[in-house]
Design a protein around this motif. Structure first.
Motif, PDB file in Angstrom:
ATOM      1  N   TRP A  59     -22.565 -13.364  42.712  1.00 26.56           N
ATOM      2  CA  TRP A  59     -21.211 -13.546  43.252  1.00 26.56           C
ATOM      3  C   TRP A  59     -21.015 -12.698  44.514  1.00 26.56           C
ATOM      4  CZ3 TRP A  59     -18.710 -11.946  37.945  1.00 26.56           C
ATOM      5  CH2 TRP A  59     -19.197 -12.801  36.940  1.00 26.56           C
ATOM      6  N   ILE A 115     -23.330 -10.950  38.390  1.00 24.90           N
ATOM      7  CA  ILE A 115     -22.398 -10.461  39.416  1.00 24.90           C
ATOM      8  C   ILE A 115     -23.076 -10.364  40.795  1.00 24.90           C
ATOM      9  CG2 ILE A 115     -22.753  -8.043  38.724  1.00 24.90           C
ATOM     10  CD1 ILE A 115     -19.774  -7.579  39.493  1.00 24.90           C
ATOM     11  N   GLU A 127     -23.963 -10.823  28.575  1.00 19.37           N
ATOM     12  CA  GLU A 127     -22.746 -10.160  29.035  1.00 19.37           C
ATOM     13  C   GLU A 127     -21.734 -11.243  29.389  1.00 19.37           C
ATOM     14  OE1 GLU A 127     -23.569  -7.387  32.132  1.00 19.37           O
ATOM     15  OE2 GLU A 127     -21.517  -6.659  32.227  1.00 19.37           O
ATOM     16  N   ARG A 128     -20.643 -11.270  28.649  1.00 19.37           N
ATOM     17  CA  ARG A 128     -19.580 -12.274  28.807  1.00 19.37           C
ATOM     18  C   ARG A 128     -20.081 -13.704  28.603  1.00 19.37           C
ATOM     19  NH1 ARG A 128     -14.818 -10.471  30.030  1.00 19.37           N
ATOM     20  NH2 ARG A 128     -14.536  -8.731  31.456  1.00 19.37           N
ATOM     21  N   GLU A 156     -24.526 -10.053  33.329  1.00 20.99           N
ATOM     22  CA  GLU A 156     -23.645 -10.974  34.042  1.00 20.99           C
ATOM     23  C   GLU A 156     -24.164 -11.164  35.479  1.00 20.99           C
ATOM     24  OE1 GLU A 156     -19.505  -9.619  34.500  1.00 20.99           O
ATOM     25  OE2 GLU A 156     -19.036 -11.548  33.602  1.00 20.99           O
ATOM     26  N   PHE A 208     -13.737 -19.120  43.079  1.00 21.06           N
ATOM     27  CA  PHE A 208     -14.498 -18.062  42.427  1.00 21.06           C
ATOM     28  C   PHE A 208     -14.804 -18.422  40.966  1.00 21.06           C
ATOM     29  CE2 PHE A 208     -14.466 -13.908  40.072  1.00 21.06           C
ATOM     30  CZ  PHE A 208     -15.752 -13.538  40.445  1.00 21.06           C
ATOM     31  N   ASP A 210     -14.426 -16.440  30.414  1.00 20.35           N
ATOM     32  CA  ASP A 210     -13.994 -16.897  31.742  1.00 20.35           C
ATOM     33  C   ASP A 210     -12.722 -17.724  31.581  1.00 20.35           C
ATOM     34  OD1 ASP A 210     -16.287 -15.807  32.862  1.00 20.35           O
ATOM     35  OD2 ASP A 210     -17.377 -17.706  32.907  1.00 20.35           O
ATOM     36  N   VAL A 226     -15.048  -1.721  30.705  1.00 22.91           N
ATOM     37  CA  VAL A 226     -15.025  -1.156  29.345  1.00 22.91           C
ATOM     38  C   VAL A 226     -16.368  -0.524  28.977  1.00 22.91           C
ATOM     39  CG1 VAL A 226     -15.669  -3.257  28.079  1.00 22.91           C
ATOM     40  CG2 VAL A 226     -14.222  -1.555  26.981  1.00 22.91           C
ATOM     41  N   GLY A 227     -17.450  -1.010  29.595  1.00 22.98           N
ATOM     42  CA  GLY A 227     -18.763  -0.428  29.308  1.00 22.98           C
ATOM     43  C   GLY A 227     -19.776  -1.441  28.787  1.00 22.98           C
ATOM     44  N   LYS A 228     -19.602  -2.699  29.125  1.00 24.33           N
ATOM     45  CA  LYS A 228     -20.523  -3.739  28.627  1.00 24.33           C
ATOM     46  C   LYS A 228     -21.940  -3.506  29.146  1.00 24.33           C
ATOM     47  CE  LYS A 228     -17.782  -6.874  30.415  1.00 24.33           C
ATOM     48  NZ  LYS A 228     -16.623  -6.021  30.766  1.00 24.33           N
ATOM     49  N   LEU A 280     -16.793 -12.450  45.249  1.00 25.06           N
ATOM     50  CA  LEU A 280     -15.974 -11.571  44.407  1.00 25.06           C
ATOM     51  C   LEU A 280     -14.966 -10.828  45.303  1.00 25.06           C
ATOM     52  CD1 LEU A 280     -15.411 -10.219  41.602  1.00 25.06           C
ATOM     53  CD2 LEU A 280     -17.131  -8.501  42.218  1.00 25.06           C
ATOM     54  N   ASN A 297     -12.784  -5.850  28.465  1.00 31.30           N
ATOM     55  CA  ASN A 297     -12.095  -5.743  29.756  1.00 31.30           C
ATOM     56  C   ASN A 297     -13.023  -5.236  30.878  1.00 31.30           C
ATOM     57  OD1 ASN A 297      -9.930  -5.882  31.509  1.00 31.30           O
ATOM     58  ND2 ASN A 297      -8.562  -4.688  30.207  1.00 31.30           N
ATOM     59  N   ARG A 327     -16.171   0.352  42.258  1.00 31.90           N
ATOM     60  CA  ARG A 327     -16.846  -0.834  42.828  1.00 31.90           C
ATOM     61  C   ARG A 327     -15.961  -1.297  43.988  1.00 31.90           C
ATOM     62  NH1 ARG A 327     -17.673  -4.934  38.355  1.00 31.90           N
ATOM     63  NH2 ARG A 327     -19.772  -4.133  38.015  1.00 31.90           N
TER      64      ARG A 327
HETATM   65  N1  DCP Z   1     -14.501 -11.458  36.899  1.00 31.39           N
HETATM   66  C1  DCP Z   1     -13.509 -12.400  37.130  1.00 31.39           C
HETATM   67  N2  DCP Z   1     -13.553 -13.589  36.459  1.00 31.39           N
HETATM   68  C2  DCP Z   1     -14.523 -13.842  35.555  1.00 31.39           C
HETATM   69  C3  DCP Z   1     -15.513 -12.896  35.290  1.00 31.39           C
HETATM   70  C4  DCP Z   1     -15.480 -11.694  35.983  1.00 31.39           C
HETATM   71  O1  DCP Z   1     -12.612 -12.169  37.952  1.00 31.39           O
HETATM   72  N3  DCP Z   1     -14.530 -15.018  34.932  1.00 31.39           N
HETATM   73  C5  DCP Z   1     -14.499 -10.205  37.677  1.00 31.39           C
HETATM   74  C6  DCP Z   1     -13.901  -9.014  36.973  1.00 31.39           C
HETATM   75  C7  DCP Z   1     -14.656  -7.848  37.550  1.00 31.39           C
HETATM   76  C8  DCP Z   1     -16.024  -8.426  37.894  1.00 31.39           C
HETATM   77  O2  DCP Z   1     -15.830  -9.843  37.986  1.00 31.39           O
HETATM   78  O3  DCP Z   1     -14.038  -7.414  38.752  1.00 31.39           O
HETATM   79  C9  DCP Z   1     -17.078  -8.097  36.856  1.00 31.39           C
HETATM   80  O4  DCP Z   1     -16.475  -8.270  35.636  1.00 31.39           O
HETATM   81  P1  DCP Z   1     -16.809  -7.693  34.229  1.00 31.39           P
HETATM   82  O5  DCP Z   1     -15.619  -7.123  33.567  1.00 31.39           O
HETATM   83  O6  DCP Z   1     -17.435  -8.795  33.489  1.00 31.39           O
HETATM   84  O7  DCP Z   1     -17.923  -6.619  34.461  1.00 31.39           O
HETATM   85  P2  DCP Z   1     -17.875  -5.055  34.530  1.00 31.39           P
HETATM   86  O8  DCP Z   1     -19.058  -4.620  35.355  1.00 31.39           O
HETATM   87  O9  DCP Z   1     -16.526  -4.581  34.989  1.00 31.39           O
HETATM   88  O10 DCP Z   1     -18.056  -4.673  33.030  1.00 31.39           O
HETATM   89  P3  DCP Z   1     -18.518  -3.306  32.364  1.00 31.39           P
HETATM   90  O11 DCP Z   1     -18.022  -2.171  33.199  1.00 31.39           O
HETATM   91  O12 DCP Z   1     -17.884  -3.385  31.011  1.00 31.39           O
HETATM   92  O13 DCP Z   1     -19.997  -3.340  32.319  1.00 31.39           O
END
Ligand code: DCP
Length: 239
Positions: free
Chosen positions: A61, A58, A112-113, A56, A86, A118, A31-33, A72, A28, A178
Motif C-alpha cells: 500500500w 502494508i 494479520e487481519r 499484512e 484505498f 476490512d 494494538v501489537g499484531k 495509505l 485496532n 508511522r
Molecule cells: N488500514 C485501513 N483499512 C484497512 C486496513 C488497514 O485504513 N482495511 C490502515 C490502518 C493503519 C494501517 O492501515 O493505519 C495498518 O493497519 P493495521 O492496524 O492493520 O496495522 P498496524 O501495523 O497498525 O497493527 P499493529 O501495530 O497491531 O501491528
C-alpha cells in the motif's frame, strides 16, 4: 479441549489428510499484531516449522507502481477522495497475497487481519465518516460476497482478537510514529475499537477467553461466513 475436537473434525470428508488451519489476528491500529506474530515466528525452531505467518501487505500500500505512490498516505491525506480506492486496493492485495501463499506446507497459518475486518471495521468506519458515499459503499458491497465466496482461502477457521483500550493503542501509535498516521485521532481509534467490539466481542467481559459462534451477534449479516464453525479467541493487551 472441545475446541480441539471440533477443529480436528472440520475436514471429516478426508480422514487421512489433515486440513491446514488458518486464524486471522485482529485488533485496532497499533494494538501489537505485528509484534505478536513476530514473537511467534521467532519463538522456537519447532514453532517455526509449524506456523506460517502472513503479515499484512502494508508495504504494497505504501509503494504502488513504477511511480511509487503511497496510497495509505493518500488515503489519510484526502480520505474523501481516496477511501474507496484505498479499501479496494487493500482487498486486491489480500487476494494477491492469498495466491502467493504456500499451500499446505505448515499445518497452521496466522494471518494479520482479513477481508472481514476490512469490511466490518474499516469500510464501516469510513462510510460513517462520510468518506465513502452511498454509491461507493454499494459498489463495495456488491462485489464483496461473490468475490470472497469464490476464493475460499480468504475465509479463516477462526479469529484471534488482540484487545486493548483505544487509549493504549493511541499511545502506542504516537510512540511508533508511522509517518502516514500523523493525523489519526483518538476519536477515530475509538470508532474502530467499537466496531471490533461489536463484531468480535458482543458480550463484553474482562480477561481472555474463547467465544462460541452462538454468542456472536446474529443481526450482523456478513460478519462471519457460515463456513466458520470455529471460535473467536480474544487476548487482553493493555499491558
Ligand atoms: N488500514 C485501513 N483499512 C484497512 C486496513 C488497514 O485504513 N482495511 C490502515 C490502518 C493503519 C494501517 O492501515 O493505519 C495498518 O493497519 P493495521 O492496524 O492493520 O496495522 P498496524 O501495523 O497498525 O497493527 P499493529 O501495530 O497491531 O501491528
Amino acid at each position: 479441549e472441545s475446541v480441539d475436537e471440533e477443529l480436528k473434525d472440520t475436514d471429516s470428508s478426508k480422514p487421512t489428510q489433515k486440513k491446514r488451519l488458518t486464524f486471522c489476528v485482529e485488533g485496532n491500529i497499533s494494538v501489537g499484531k505485528t509484534t505478536f506474530l513476530q514473537r511467534i515466528a521467532n519463538e522456537t525452531i519447532e514453532l517455526r516449522d509449524l506456523v506460517e505467518i502472513v503479515p499484512e501487505p502494508i508495504d504494497k500500500w505504501q509503494d504502488v507502481g513504477p511511480d511509487h505512490f503511497n496510497i495509505l498516505d493518500a488515503f489519510y491525506a484526502e480520505p474523501h477522495r481516496y477511501a474507496y480506492t484505498f479499501q479496494n486496493y487493500v482487498f486486491v492485495t489480500r487476494v494477491m497475497q492469498e495466491r502467493e501463499s504456500q499451500s499446505g506446507i505448515k499445518p497452521l497459518r496466522l494471518m494479520e487481519r482479513s477481508v472481514f475486518s476490512d469490511r466490518m471495521v474499516f469500510v464501516r468506519a469510513v462510510h460513517e465518516a462520510n468518506w465513502m458515499n452511498e454509491m461507493e459503499i454499494s459498489i463495495y458491497d456488491s462485489w464483496f460476497d461473490p468475490v470472497v465466496s469464490s476464493l475460499p482461502g480468504l475465509i479463516p477457521d477462526g479469529f484471534i482478537y488482540l484487545r486493548a483500550s483505544p487509549d493504549t493503542c493511541h499511545k502506542r501509535m504516537m510512540h511508533r510514529r508511522r509517518s502516514e498516521e500523523g493525523g489519526v485521532t483518538l476519536d477515530y481509534l475509538q470508532g474502530l475499537h467499537e466496531k471490533h467490539e461489536s463484531w468480535l466481542l458482543p458480550s463484553k467481559g474482562s480477561g481472555s477467553g474463547i467465544l462460541s459462534v452462538s454468542q456472536l451477534p446474529m443481526h450482523m449479516e456478513g460478519s462471519l461466513p457460515p463456513e466458520i464453525q470455529d471460535r473467536v479467541f480474544y487476548l487482553e493487551g493493555n499491558h
